[in-house]
Design an enzyme around this catalytic site. Structure first.
Site, PDB file in Angstrom:
ATOM      1  CG  HIS A 109      -0.718   4.326   3.962  1.00  0.00           C
ATOM      2  ND1 HIS A 109      -1.364   4.448   4.937  1.00  0.00           N
ATOM      3  CD2 HIS A 109      -0.153   3.295   3.845  1.00  0.00           C
ATOM      4  CE1 HIS A 109      -1.612   3.455   5.455  1.00  0.00           C
ATOM      5  NE2 HIS A 109      -0.778   2.326   4.653  1.00  0.00           N
TER       6      HIS A 109
ATOM      7  CB  CYS B 164      -1.107  -0.239   1.332  1.00  0.00           C
ATOM      8  SG  CYS B 164      -0.525  -0.324   2.756  1.00  0.00           S
TER       9      CYS B 164
END
Lengths: 370, 370, 370, 370
Positions: free
Chosen positions: B257, B158
């Site tokens: 993120h 990710c």
């Protein structure tokens, strides 16, 4: 070892009801030789008992002896102000400029946490664990302004302070740095009170803090640089101009600024990771060598080096050394620069009030506060 | 524009009760042409109705049609598995290796979110908005293993995904990058469930995520690099080897993120900030040009560029494009490299399940899933 | 089933740049028959394009058609105001009183989220899932003031709304309640923006919200009570005076007010836990029976009953029914009163703007808005 | 005032590596007369140095003298165990039952934080600020089991402790209570480590803690009740059976359990709010009157009463009295019962390890530990 002053030194606090002012009071109330003498705040608060008007936000209680002190205006004419050996300023920058200058003009000594005079070419910008040598420019400051006693010393922005202590350990051992990249994750307390709205930061990160990146990039050069030979100004690291790039972020943490830092040394080949670790572990500074008598607020260890791979962490490590040290950890090679590591600073203590207080303690040792 | 497949394609989900598995189900239940056919999990869960054993953690309800599906074992012999045109794997890496290989060996097509085969020299590591061209190595993968149909495609970690989409926009416009520094602030959902203990992360940042920095540093070169001329492997950006340095931090954010990224271009003088901004704004990728019929999960905008100085932010921007885009903002010059900016990725959608699903949609368009 | 109005009804929003105003815009922009016609805010904002001055804080983007609308002053004379069939007020209470009264006096219909007229004996205080029957007092309100068209309707405080929907289900089935104790855990968004300082609420609970407990204790009686026989006022539950004790707490949650509620019925022996659960599950209200054509903002289920022992939870359940329902769970016997349970309300939707909008939809059905 | 023991008393800690065990070590390492002699944990840890295996989670460092202590098994035969004047148990309940019983059988004195023996009719359940009078049943406990020295004392569940200290102040002054309603908002540290997943609690409240409500409802009666005349058991408040209803919630707070409490007195008319406030302010308990020499861990103030309308708050007040007191505030009339107020307890200190240690100090004063 220098011995402590024989008599207590009366001190004042400007902005005494604010976030930084509260920290000054928490630190100074139990101080062995500084004695809280004047609490000054806005004219709105003046004339009232401290405990009745302050919105106290620390998790230690208001010191007993402070509760009933009557708050004064931030003026040279406030009762008792002239008797203060040093005045600590926790003022907001929008009012700090004029007030601090007028107190200096009245021959008072001002140690300020505000940003207004940090870039002034005759004002020392001092991180107590890094560059108290810059005090030597005070004489020139006084002379320039025709003063006998009065002067201003600033401490650095909190995010600069956390990084620059670690950099100083490297320059002390390995000579000038060339390049520094750092990304900070800064606590909400750095924005004061009420400061950051909870709606802005809960379950969130804000990748922007106004003016903060420029402060790190500019202040670091002044602090790590030296004093000109004539003691009349600063060299801003001129012989090895620093390339610094900073990214500043606000994270949902109460206290403690974390930074990921990469550096490149001028000297090549660069020192090994082991040598760098040793430099961090063995770093000592003037505030420590002066001894606990005269520098009671200095940390035992200026840098606490962490071996655990996931430290330092704000909540677990910010209280080390009573918030007066910088934590360093996660030291490893950097694929782009030479080495990288993580630093942690208690932004409300060493990043603010504690720096001013240790600066003043060092100034006492140097005979600059009497 | 490619048209959608005429008939629905049956699909399976491995690790269907886990965090990533739940996201696969959320995405696939309303999918126009993929049809949930097999839900597979550990043998402990096998044989039971999905709704009775899953600890559902999404804030959308369990899709009605999934509730009563009986969970199967993660085996080629599970009822219905052989009928699946593609099997999505949300397995943990400790079991993914063997299971995924055995399904491939049984001539099944596996699109995996696990890390096990990302570094395999014959397995495409595909970020759907970046390098679907790597699918061309599938033929060699099949041939190497003596297979007719079966193969494995991985999507990236990710934190890599969030950064590499922005980098791709730059390389498309300005040619190869030379140097990349990035510091991530990653959400807790990236660690799965139960994952990060609340005692570790509330009022805290953890400056370490095991193996994560290496993943960014390694995966980026494979993804941004090309395919060898013989279509039998990848060049890992060999003509311009990338220097990448990553710092990974866990922050108290649910999803999303964030990364602070600095880059240096091979081409000098480097493009201006304005040119770079234009490249971000105008970036388009194959998944978009294939059209909504065959790529219904692709975002309208692969990159959403933010003008506001304090954006992107995880809580406010992670839902853009249904979590399938990358947000970019705070673009400015870097004092050390050329330019720097901030990226945001929804780690549980484009950072995980959504990538696998778009990858599969592209594979359908390319005739690799039937 | 009532059919939707033939033509679109123009609507205005007062306080359009504030927290509640933004929610009104989010709800009304895609509304099938209400049409955003006037956005009004303080004179500071008037004359400027909405997108240029709003500090948009929702995680959905500003609706396209709203971005360039020019903000007006909150006055009956603002261009277009007189054409509005209804004006929604998201004003702060310090200005709402005068503005709302003056618009009413100008024969405008005002549906207000502010607290100013909630206790007015001729103003209906309406929770749309509970007491739209109170609209019958509007005629008397108009007559009292010598008006033909203008009137004000208020919706309840958010913490009241969450509790009173569940109580209504109980009174509908079992007759009057006698005693209610409730302890709320309220989200930070309930305090508006900037509202709660992050330093006050991170890693903390604040056991006090000014005036909130009195609102629950007072508003509940007006809402659950009936209308006087002459339709000229409210009976405040007079035949069975309610004893209500509320404790209100602020918790570090973005959206969603949770409440622990215990109740005692007038009728004894009290209904069993099973009977009470059935009452929650089977509760329906007028907004639902009017149908989606005229009440498109009403929830499918007014109450969502949760079987899981640890639900409802704010983060997982606040989005149910698009934030327009009340969740109820943890139903069990109470050792002191009869039964106890937990309720959850999306305070920014059903707790604020959504209530006003459903109220207006019901008023359309009743011919009170044309 | 009782004087401290002449010689140090050796002590052991069971479950020394766990959350509660770490707190025991933090409290006992600097203790004036208890001396850490045995650290015991699971056989997996036995034989290794403490610092090498503990996952230390406190924000104070591991005490130096503890770092190299070798961890033992939780057995009567562990080296040094027999020399311990008292053994503190921080064991999980799944193993605590057998181990604690076997140590008692070996004539050891066990002060336990586990729940296993709290409901045992011959084991005192002692909150040190409330009912050390229950120690008088120890003699019967020993006799029943044919022991000379060994016995077990339990401290209460953390959420019970916070409430019961305040209730004790009321019963001391006004006689028996009749009815108690309380709703808790409990910190994550109450669930141990790793305990609550961050994904479950960030931006959330969980309105359920397994078994917790029953503990408050049951334990309170045992603790507030007296000892039977023959000193062979407890009366569980039998002369005035308590009606107690508790709601327990988990909130995103590190340390500190808050509770909203309403009470009704047996005596009517009930005391006024002023009288109740006075009772809180003037409450003193045996642990205080024994004096600092023998009870060094007891708080100066057992109850700290807060005048500010929004206090106590977990983050600001949990450190008062070093975590060994209960904070009370927001006292006011209750519309349903007589009065209501808010309590705060440091769940990891007075709510756990500190209670055991003060209990042991009182036992020393009573000659029950030698």
């Amino acid at each position: 070892m220098v011995s402590a002053p024989q008599n207590k030194i009366k001190v004042g606090v400007l902005g005494a009801t604010g976030t930084v002012g509260q920290r000054f009071i928490e630190l100074l109330a139990p101080h062995p030789y500084f004695e809280l003498h004047v609490l000054a705040a806005s004219s709105r608060s003046a004339g009232q008992e401290y405990a009745k008007i302050v919105k106290w936000k620390l998790n230690t209680p208001i010191p007993e002896k402070v509760k009933k002190m009557v708050v004064q205006e931030c003026s040279k004419d406030a009762p008792g102000m002239k008797d203060c050996g040093v005045v600590f300023s926790g003022l907001d920058h929008d009012v700090a400029g004029d007030i601090e200058a007028s107190l200096r003009q009245a021959e008072l000594v001002v140690f300020s946490n505000a940003k207004n005079y940090r870039r002034d070419p005759i004002v020392p910008l001092v991180v107590p664990l890094v560059n108290p040598s810059h005090f030597s420019v005070i004489e020139h400051q006084r002379a320039s302004l025709g003063l006998q006693k009065g002067y201003i010393v600033c401490n650095a922005n909190c995010s600069t302070t956390g990084v620059v202590v670690a950099l100083k350990a490297l320059e002390d051992r390995f000579g000038p740095l060339e390049t520094i990249m750092c990304t900070t994750m800064q606590a909400i307390s750095g924005a004061g009170y009420p400061g950051v709205s909870s709606l802005d930061i809960l379950d969130n990160v804000v990748p922007h803090i106004g003016g903060e990146e420029e402060k790190i990039e500019w202040e670091t050069a002044k602090i790590l640089g030296g004093v000109n030979e004539d003691q009349k100004g600063f060299d801003y690291h001129a012989s090895h101009p620093l390339k610094i790039s900073a990214n500043c972020n606000r994270v949902p943490v109460i206290d403690g600024h974390l930074a990921c830092v990469s550096v490149k040394f001028s000297k090549q080949p660069a020192p090994s990771v082991e040598e760098v670790q040793k430099a961090f572990r063995e770093f000592t500074c003037e505030a420590q060598t002066l001894g606990k008598d005269v520098c009671p607020s200095a940390p035992e260890r200026a840098i606490v080096y962490h071996d655990a791979p996931d430290r330092p962490q704000p909540r677990l490590d910010r209280d080390l050394e009573n918030g007066a040290c910088v934590s360093v950890g996660r030291l490893r090679e950097c694929n782009v620069l030479d080495v990288k590591f993580v630093t942690l600073l208690d932004n409300v203590r060493l990043g603010a009030a504690t720096s001013s207080v240790i600066n003043a303690e060092i100034a006492v040792a140097k005979g600059l506060i009497v």
